[in-house]
Design a protein around this motif. Structure first.
Motif, PDB file in Angstrom:
ATOM      1  N   THR A  79      64.086  43.197  39.882  1.00 49.81           N
ATOM      2  CA  THR A  79      62.839  43.037  40.616  1.00 49.81           C
ATOM      3  C   THR A  79      62.890  43.660  42.011  1.00 49.81           C
ATOM      4  O   THR A  79      63.947  43.987  42.537  1.00 49.81           O
ATOM      5  CB  THR A  79      62.500  41.545  40.768  1.00 49.81           C
ATOM      6  OG1 THR A  79      63.550  40.896  41.471  1.00 49.81           O
ATOM      7  CG2 THR A  79      62.293  40.878  39.424  1.00 49.81           C
ATOM      8  N   GLY A  80      61.699  43.796  42.568  1.00 55.37           N
ATOM      9  CA  GLY A  80      61.549  44.209  43.961  1.00 55.37           C
ATOM     10  C   GLY A  80      60.818  45.524  44.114  1.00 55.37           C
ATOM     11  O   GLY A  80      60.879  46.406  43.265  1.00 55.37           O
ATOM     12  N   LYS A  81      60.120  45.619  45.220  1.00 57.82           N
ATOM     13  CA  LYS A  81      59.350  46.804  45.564  1.00 57.82           C
ATOM     14  C   LYS A  81      60.278  47.855  46.153  1.00 57.82           C
ATOM     15  O   LYS A  81      61.170  47.537  46.931  1.00 57.82           O
ATOM     16  CB  LYS A  81      58.266  46.409  46.573  1.00 57.82           C
ATOM     17  CG  LYS A  81      57.215  47.449  46.800  1.00 57.82           C
ATOM     18  CD  LYS A  81      56.061  46.889  47.593  1.00 57.82           C
ATOM     19  CE  LYS A  81      55.241  45.867  46.856  1.00 57.82           C
ATOM     20  NZ  LYS A  81      54.512  46.338  45.697  1.00 57.82           N
ATOM     21  N   ASN A 135      57.181  50.157  41.141  1.00 56.47           N
ATOM     22  CA  ASN A 135      56.691  49.154  42.078  1.00 56.47           C
ATOM     23  C   ASN A 135      57.012  49.663  43.484  1.00 56.47           C
ATOM     24  O   ASN A 135      58.146  49.565  43.944  1.00 56.47           O
ATOM     25  CB  ASN A 135      57.393  47.821  41.783  1.00 56.47           C
ATOM     26  CG  ASN A 135      56.808  46.658  42.540  1.00 56.47           C
ATOM     27  OD1 ASN A 135      55.939  46.808  43.381  1.00 56.47           O
ATOM     28  ND2 ASN A 135      57.307  45.468  42.235  1.00 56.47           N
ATOM     29  N   ASP A 156      57.058  41.320  39.036  1.00 52.94           N
ATOM     30  CA  ASP A 156      57.640  41.992  40.206  1.00 52.94           C
ATOM     31  C   ASP A 156      58.793  42.918  39.838  1.00 52.94           C
ATOM     32  O   ASP A 156      59.668  43.202  40.646  1.00 52.94           O
ATOM     33  CB  ASP A 156      58.086  40.977  41.272  1.00 52.94           C
ATOM     34  CG  ASP A 156      58.372  41.636  42.613  1.00 52.94           C
ATOM     35  OD1 ASP A 156      57.660  42.598  42.984  1.00 52.94           O
ATOM     36  OD2 ASP A 156      59.334  41.206  43.288  1.00 52.94           O
ATOM     37  N   ARG A 181      60.909  46.322  39.166  1.00 52.85           N
ATOM     38  CA  ARG A 181      60.946  47.584  39.913  1.00 52.85           C
ATOM     39  C   ARG A 181      60.248  48.709  39.180  1.00 52.85           C
ATOM     40  O   ARG A 181      59.618  49.563  39.786  1.00 52.85           O
ATOM     41  CB  ARG A 181      62.400  48.015  40.160  1.00 52.85           C
ATOM     42  CG  ARG A 181      63.156  47.151  41.108  1.00 52.85           C
ATOM     43  CD  ARG A 181      64.582  47.653  41.280  1.00 52.85           C
ATOM     44  NE  ARG A 181      65.359  46.594  41.879  1.00 52.85           N
ATOM     45  CZ  ARG A 181      66.623  46.354  41.609  1.00 52.85           C
ATOM     46  NH1 ARG A 181      67.281  47.110  40.750  1.00 52.85           N
ATOM     47  NH2 ARG A 181      67.239  45.365  42.199  1.00 52.85           N
ATOM     48  N   ALA A 184      51.910  46.815  42.418  1.00 49.00           N
ATOM     49  CA  ALA A 184      52.625  45.674  41.845  1.00 49.00           C
ATOM     50  C   ALA A 184      52.820  45.937  40.360  1.00 49.00           C
ATOM     51  O   ALA A 184      52.041  46.657  39.739  1.00 49.00           O
ATOM     52  CB  ALA A 184      51.845  44.379  42.042  1.00 49.00           C
TER      53      ALA A 184
END
Length: 153
Positions: free
Chosen positions: A51-53, A99, A141, A143, A137
């Protein structure tokens, strides 16, 4: 007997996960003629979401790793759909979603993680048309999410 593609996966140290079930009201793949359309596969390995932006240069490698994992998950869906990975004649197209923070513009470098994997595994038949898109998004969440179109015999 293990096929050529499965032997290549073993050489690369890749063990395919079980093909994941849909998380909503859709099917994991559709076959139309000799084309296999695979729903987007998210960045998940060993049951854990990646996960993560993505923002800034430091995140490109994390994004590439997530895209590669999406590619592995796509190959698992190909195997579930066709039963034999050696039936793949051509990876026609990949569409990758990253993301991304508003100022992140390296989506193509990130999606190379999936593109490079398909060429490693399928050789020239793995070369494909592609789109790499930034998204504000993604589900859970994650990537990266990647979908594919595969021609098969």
């Amino acid at each position: 007997m293990t096929g050529t593609v499965e032997a290549k996966l073993a050489t690369l140290g890749i063990t395919l996960p079980a093909a994941s079930a849909p998380a909503a009201n859709y099917v994991p793949f559709v076959i139309s003629g000799n084309l296999l359309w695979i729903s987007g596969q998210i960045a998940m390995a060993d049951g854990k979401l990646m996960t993560g932006k993505l923002a800034g240069e430091a995140d490109i490698e994390a994004g590439r790793a997530a895209a590669r994992q999406c590619g592995i998950n796509l190959i698992a869906q190909i195997k579930a759909a066709l039963g034999d990975l050696d039936r793949v004649q051509r990876v026609v197209k990949l569409v990758g979603f990253v993301n991304s923070a508003p100022d992140f513009t390296d989506q193509p470098k990130v999606i190379n993680g999936a593109s490079d994997l398909f060429v490693e595994v399928f050789g020239d038949a793995g070369r494909h048309a592609r789109s790499a898109v930034g998204a504000a998004a993604l589900p859970f969440d994650v990537r990266v999410e990647v979908e594919a179109v595969i021609a098969f015999a």
